[in-house]
Write a protein that holds these residues in place. Structure first.
Motif, PDB file in Angstrom:
ATOM      1  N   ALA A 128       3.998  -5.154   3.399  1.00  0.00           N
ATOM      2  CA  ALA A 128       3.018  -5.394   4.470  1.00  0.00           C
ATOM      3  C   ALA A 128       3.709  -5.377   5.832  1.00  0.00           C
ATOM      4  O   ALA A 128       3.180  -4.805   6.788  1.00  0.00           O
ATOM      5  N   ARG A 129       4.893  -5.980   5.903  1.00  0.00           N
ATOM      6  CA  ARG A 129       5.638  -5.973   7.168  1.00  0.00           C
ATOM      7  C   ARG A 129       6.016  -4.541   7.561  1.00  0.00           C
ATOM      8  O   ARG A 129       5.938  -4.171   8.733  1.00  0.00           O
ATOM      9  N   THR A 171       4.444  -1.819   6.690  1.00  0.00           N
ATOM     10  CA  THR A 171       3.197  -1.166   7.103  1.00  0.00           C
ATOM     11  C   THR A 171       2.842  -1.574   8.531  1.00  0.00           C
ATOM     12  O   THR A 171       2.431  -0.732   9.335  1.00  0.00           O
TER      13      THR A 171
END
Length: 102
Positions: free
Chosen positions: A45-46, A48
């Motif tokens: 997620a980071r 992304t």
């Protein structure tokens, strides 16, 4: 009869305690696996988010460039429009002097 066994920590435990200890170890391993999965998901997620920020920055830069181009084009159109109005006025004045009607 109660049997005793030695665990990895060299602690003597009875049969029931041994089962409890094994269950506790299994739970801890499962929790560690879940934590690792969650960390992996957070890392993705980071990444992304970083990628999205890069793309957003590039888009912002491109939009600023496009805005500048549009403003320059608008200025050229305004200048051209003014010049066209002056030319039309000059032609109209010249036509009157020659006696030619529009």
């Amino acid at each position: 009869t109660t049997t005793t066994t030695t665990t990895n920590n060299n602690v003597l435990v009875s049969g029931k305690d041994h089962v409890y200890h094994n269950e506790k170890m299994a739970q801890q391993q499962q929790q560690q696996q879940q934590q690792q999965q969650q960390e992996y998901i957070l890392d993705r997620a980071r990444q992304t988010l970083r990628d999205t920020e890069i793309v957003a920055s590039e888009i912002t830069t491109e939009l600023a460039h496009n805005r500048e181009t549009l403003e320059q084009s608008r200025a050229h159109v305004s200048t051209f429009s003014t010049m066209t109005e002056k030319a039309a006025s000059i032609i109209k004045t010249m036509s009157r002097r020659r006696g030619i009607k529009d």
